[in-house]
Design an enzyme around this catalytic site. Structure first.
Site, short mmCIF file in Angstrom:
data_model
loop_
_atom_site.label_atom_id
_atom_site.label_comp_id
_atom_site.label_asym_id
_atom_site.label_seq_id
_atom_site.Cartn_x
_atom_site.Cartn_y
_atom_site.Cartn_z
N ARG A 166 0.84 -1.19 0.00
CA ARG A 166 0.00 0.00 0.00
C ARG A 166 0.88 1.25 0.00
NH1 ARG A 166 -4.86 -1.83 4.19
NH2 ARG A 166 -5.27 -3.82 3.13
N ARG A 173 2.50 1.17 10.26
CA ARG A 173 1.92 1.56 8.98
C ARG A 173 3.01 1.45 7.92
NH1 ARG A 173 -2.79 4.19 8.13
NH2 ARG A 173 -2.92 4.74 10.34
N GLU A 222 -6.13 -0.93 15.43
CA GLU A 222 -6.78 -1.90 14.54
C GLU A 222 -5.84 -3.04 14.19
OE1 GLU A 222 -8.13 -2.29 9.91
OE2 GLU A 222 -8.20 -0.29 10.82
N SER A 238 -10.12 -6.15 10.27
CA SER A 238 -11.34 -5.50 9.81
C SER A 238 -12.12 -6.52 9.00
CB SER A 238 -11.00 -4.27 8.96
OG SER A 238 -12.14 -3.50 8.69
N ARG A 286 0.93 -6.36 12.56
CA ARG A 286 0.30 -5.69 13.70
C ARG A 286 0.11 -6.67 14.87
NH1 ARG A 286 -3.59 -0.68 12.24
NH2 ARG A 286 -2.15 0.37 10.81
#
Length: 420
Positions: free
Chosen positions: A260, A275, A347, A350, A387
């Site tokens: 990403r 991130r 987070e 999801s 994560r």
């Protein structure tokens, strides 16, 4: 993608649904364009029928040795009119599709109103946060002190937002991915799949990543895309198919690298590996019938929660509000793990039900009782490996800086109980 017939039948309801996401009314404009399209198509069909009849008249006239020059001139006119109408119909069709492609999914009625993540609703909280006798450190402090998390070398190789893991931390990351896959395949019935990391425009469009999120993804010079998540190839694998209802639900999982660009995240989470431009994730995808999708959403979320429970990482489940629900989702549950080093929930998974939104874009259907119908597709993280590694490091740290290996991961670590 939205059902144009449903929009046409109740434009007010369509606008009201998208207004919850802050989208200005568009239904009237789309209905007007659609009426113009249908009028154009009707005129086109009339001209085509006239030309067909005229061709017969010309043929009959020539056989009777009658002058057909006037008929032939009219045939040329009809040919030009047909070409013009075809171009116009395609232009209108394309303009409608272009607008529909940019409109997010309609939200489930249970999704709460709200403008951003601050208005998400906590559904439940699991686990007991550890009471440290010392000030817990953040993951990057722990990793660097162990000499097993190397950001300078990653920056030398690739720039910002990359990490090099070494030794036991690299093995721990691999152990997490293998543990997740084993639970999802052996206990929850997901089929393990190895997927391409490069996909075409159609796969990205079908899974609602294009055109909306083009800037968030990396594109190669030959026009393919590095996958932002294995959701893309897993879900797009049924594009254009008509599935046997008896085979549903299809449940697929993949451990893959994800890429990403993190466009728009400048200044956010610049320290550590929270991130990243490249990270590993175990993805869960389900393809099912409309009647079963809500139950499948709950099941998928419980599968992801089970991983956190086995690792004994405190977490909470959130129902995302209207302003925080993703573009393609009708309803989303986020799982947030507790990070004691940050003293924050972050987070870690999801899980979303997109209903038939993706299926319409990729024309994925199943054989229902009354003929082919669109499937429902769901996707979720089971979990984001990087994560989860962060959560393990921060929750299992000792005052010495060593990391206790969770019991669930020790079989994957050759019995190693402690790192450092």
């Amino acid at each position: 993608m939205h059902d144009l017939r449903a929009l046409r039948a109740d434009p007010a309801s369509f606008d009201a649904a998208l207004a919850r996401r802050g989208i200005a009314p568009v239904a009237s404009s789309l209905v007007t364009r659609d009426e113009e399209r249908r009028t154009t198509l009707q005129a086109l069909q009339e001209r085509q029928a006239q030309r067909k009849n005229l061709a017969k008249e010309i043929g009959q006239g020539k056989r009777a040795q009658v002058n057909t020059s006037d008929l032939e001139a009219r045939a040329v006119e009809l040919r030009d009119e047909i070409a013009t109408l075809e171009i116009r119909a395609n232009e209108i069709e394309r303009s409608i599709s272009d607008v529909l492609a940019t409109l997010p999914n309609r939200l489930d009625d249970s999704v709460p109103d709200g403008k951003d993540e601050t208005e998400n609703v906590t559904i439940k909280e699991w686990g007991t946060r550890r009471d440290f006798s010392f000030t817990p450190k953040q993951h990057f402090e722990l990793g660097e002190a162990l000499g097993l998390m190397d950001f300078p070398t990653a920056a030398k190789l690739s720039g910002a937002r990359f990490t090099v893991l070494r030794g036991a931390l690299s093995r721990l990351e691999r152990a997490l991915g293998q543990f997740m896959l084993d639970v999802h395949t052996q206990e929850f019935g997901y089929s393990e799949t190895s997927v391409p990391l490069l996909v075409n425009d159609a796969a990205m469009y079908g899974t609602d990543k294009l055109p909306k999120f083009a800037e968030d993804s990396f594109r190669t010079e030959d026009g393919r895309w590095l996958i932002p998540t294995a959701e893309v190839p897993l879900t797009a694998s049924v594009a254009g198919d008509i599935l046997d209802a008896k085979t549903l639900p299809l449940r697929m999982t993949a451990l893959s690298a994800c890429f990403r660009s993190e466009a728009g995240s400048a200044g956010r989470d610049v320290r550590g590996m929270l991130r990243q431009h490249q990270f590993s994730k175990v993805e869960l995808v389900s393809v099912t019938t409309p009647e079963e999708s809500e139950a499948e959403h709950e099941r998928m979320t419980r599968c992801a929660e089970t991983i956190l429970e086995r690792l004994e990482i405190p977490y909470r489940r959130l129902l995302l509000c209207a302003g925080d629900t993703g573009f393609g989702a009708a309803k989303t549950f986020d799982l947030e793990g507790w990070l004691p080093g940050q003293q924050a929930w972050r987070e870690i998974s999801s899980c979303s039900n997109t209903r038939d939104f993706q299926a319409r874009r990729m024309n994925a259907r199943y054989r229902a009782e009354n003929g082919p119908a669109f499937v429902h597709t769901l996707n979720g993280s089971g979990l984001a490996v990087g994560r989860t590694l962060i959560a393990v490091l921060e929750n299992y740290q000792m005052e010495t800086g060593a990391i206790i290996v969770p019991d669930a991961l020790r079989p994957y670590m050759a019995g190693i109980e402690q790192i450092g």
